[in-house]
Design an enzyme around this catalytic site. Structure first.
Site, PDB file in Angstrom:
ATOM      1  CG  HIS A 239      -1.931   1.025   1.284  1.00  0.00           C
ATOM      2  ND1 HIS A 239      -1.668   2.330   1.624  1.00  0.00           N
ATOM      3  CD2 HIS A 239      -3.248   0.962   1.018  1.00  0.00           C
ATOM      4  CE1 HIS A 239      -2.795   3.026   1.568  1.00  0.00           C
ATOM      5  NE2 HIS A 239      -3.769   2.225   1.202  1.00  0.00           N
ATOM      6  CB  CYS A 277      -4.369   3.254  -2.316  1.00  0.00           C
ATOM      7  SG  CYS A 277      -5.480   4.298  -1.348  1.00  0.00           S
ATOM      8  CG  HIS A 304      -7.255   0.418  -1.113  1.00  0.00           C
ATOM      9  ND1 HIS A 304      -6.484   0.757  -0.021  1.00  0.00           N
ATOM     10  CD2 HIS A 304      -7.544  -0.885  -0.973  1.00  0.00           C
ATOM     11  CE1 HIS A 304      -6.312  -0.303   0.741  1.00  0.00           C
ATOM     12  NE2 HIS A 304      -6.941  -1.326   0.182  1.00  0.00           N
ATOM     13  CG  ASP A 360      -9.760   3.130   0.575  1.00  0.00           C
ATOM     14  OD1 ASP A 360     -10.113   2.625   1.651  1.00  0.00           O
ATOM     15  OD2 ASP A 360      -8.646   3.639   0.395  1.00  0.00           O
ATOM     16  CG  HIS A 361     -11.153   6.021   3.220  1.00  0.00           C
ATOM     17  ND1 HIS A 361     -10.205   6.953   3.460  1.00  0.00           N
ATOM     18  CD2 HIS A 361     -10.620   4.843   3.611  1.00  0.00           C
ATOM     19  CE1 HIS A 361      -9.122   6.370   3.962  1.00  0.00           C
ATOM     20  NE2 HIS A 361      -9.360   5.095   4.057  1.00  0.00           N
ATOM     21  CE1 TYR A 377     -11.928   1.177   5.204  1.00  0.00           C
ATOM     22  CE2 TYR A 377     -11.007   2.642   6.850  1.00  0.00           C
ATOM     23  CZ  TYR A 377     -10.861   1.859   5.726  1.00  0.00           C
ATOM     24  OH  TYR A 377      -9.630   1.765   5.119  1.00  0.00           O
TER      25      TYR A 377
END
Ligand code: DNO
Length: 405
Positions: A239, A277, A304, A360-361, A377
């Site tokens: 990551h 990501c 991501h 993601d998020h 999240y």
């Protein structure tokens, strides 16, 4: 793409039932209670698999644990101090244990001390929802005036130092404490939760470690673990740094396309791969996400997908987490590149032609604001992101109107 969802285990306020209704296909999880450096034992892995496999009424969820995020790399390994050799041996054992349990994709990062960093966890948006934000001047206020790191002033441009002083002067005790908590005390997924004193001790321990030295430790780590991963059928995926620029005087070495290209070249096996990501990398103006997917896609084992809105053109600066299709990354172009890579893999007979991705998020919207799940999240904000991404995937894959001839 394989649609997955991060789940923090039974303490997560977004349940297995919830993700089932979100329509995900697989689950991303980690054994957060096991300290970095220790072995993920088969019984603990099996327990988490059991939890993912059941809904709250005991019926099968039909979901499986498909990606481990993160199997943390200990600070000893990153610094090559103390028990680092034992920790590497343990890491290899954990990889074998995960493979034996059928989990093939393992995400990790090599950021010293802090995992991801934000200054605001619930920044109010004009629509009344909230999102996460990294404010460079607030971060400087933390570094210079709260942490009081020696040399911090020299790490920021003059106007940011001045703005930080103004901000700090205007902060009440509650805001100071909150800022320190947001930055230093660990966001979800962080391997450690630090106090200010603990953070200072870590920074001292990194004192002499240059980016070159950290990079050589990283390669030494990969040389040890990538062969084990390859043998076990595991795809490791690193990551990026989040944010992708140095903080607190610490070296950061996985922030750009060049960093990834160098890592792939240094340990050249398919098991040594990338977590692309888009949110982390997209916080830098010089990262071209669709281009990275086009050029490095063969090694992207995990995606991501999210978007950030940068507030300036400098490499280091403020940003906030925008909606998945807004922000600086062209999400349609990125997904198109992913679908092309998947088609290439399929044509080449690669078994891993469907790349796991997770929305993601997400911004906290609607009932998220009451639920207060793990920062970044929420249930509904992520579901909205997933639904939007799914729309793009569906359109671009349409047999008549999509990408395929
Ligand atoms: C934040 C996450 C990170 C990530 C780790 C992977 O939301 O993307 O915490 O899980 O950096 O090692």
């Amino acid at each position: 793409m394989r649609q997955t969802w991060r789940w923090f285990g039974p303490r997560d306020l977004v349940s297995v039932d919830d993700m089932r209704q979100a329509g995900v296909e697989g689950v991303v999880s980690a054994l957060h209670h096991v300290p970095a450096g220790a072995v993920w034992e088969p019984a603990e892995i099996a327990r988490r698999q059991g939890e993912i496999g059941r809904m709250s009424d005991g019926r099968p969820s039909g979901l499986a644990w498909e990606v481990a995020e993160s199997l943390p790399v200990s600070e000893d390994i990153k610094r090559q101090t103390g028990a680092w050799r034992e920790h590497i041996a343990n890491y290899r054992t954990s990889l074998k244990n995960l493979a034996a349990a059928g989990i093939e994709v393992v995400c990790y990062n090599f950021m010293p001390v802090l995992d991801w960093t934000r200054t605001d966890l619930a920044w109010r948006l004009p629509h009344g929802g909230t999102c996460m934000r990294f404010d460079f001047a607030d971060f400087a206020a933390f570094d210079i005036h709260i942490l009081k790191r020696p040399g911090a002033v020299g790490d920021f441009p003059g106007e940011v130092v001045e703005e930080a002083a103004r901000r700090f002067a205007g902060m009440d005790e509650e805001r100071k404490e909150k800022l320190a908590r947001n930055v230093a005390f660990g966001l979800p997924g962080a391997a450690e939760h630090l106090t200010l004193e603990g953070l200072r001790a870590h920074l001292r321990a990194y004192g002499a470690i240059s980016p070159e030295r950290l990079r050589s430790h990283f390669i030494a780590f990969l040389e040890e673990v990538a062969p084990t991963a390859e043998e076990a059928g595991i795809r490791l995926c690193c990551h990026p740094d989040d944010p992708p620029f140095p903080l607190l005087g610490l070296p950061r070495i996985m922030s750009t396309e060049a960093d990834y290209a160098a890592m792939i070249k240094a340990v050249d096996t398919p098991a040594n791969g990338i977590t692309l990501c888009s949110g982390s990398l997209g916080a830098r103006p010089d990262n071209d996400l669709p281009g990275m997917m086009r050029r490095l896609g063969g090694r992207v084992h995990f995606l991501h997908l999210r978007n950030v809105r940068r507030e300036g053109e400098a490499v280091a600066g403020s940003f906030y987490e925008d909606e998945h299709l807004a922000g600086g990354t062209d999400m349609v172009a990125l997904i198109a590149e992913v679908l092309k890579e998947e088609a290439r893999r399929k044509a080449g007979g690669r078994a891993d032609h469907s790349i796991p991705m997770r929305p993601d998020h997400g911004q906290d919207i609607l009932d998220d604001l009451k639920r207060q799940a793990q920062p970044g999240y929420p249930a509904i904000g992520r579901l909205k992101g997933l639904a939007e991404l799914r729309g793009i995937m569906t359109a671009l894959s349409h047999p008549q109107y999509g990408l395929t001839p």
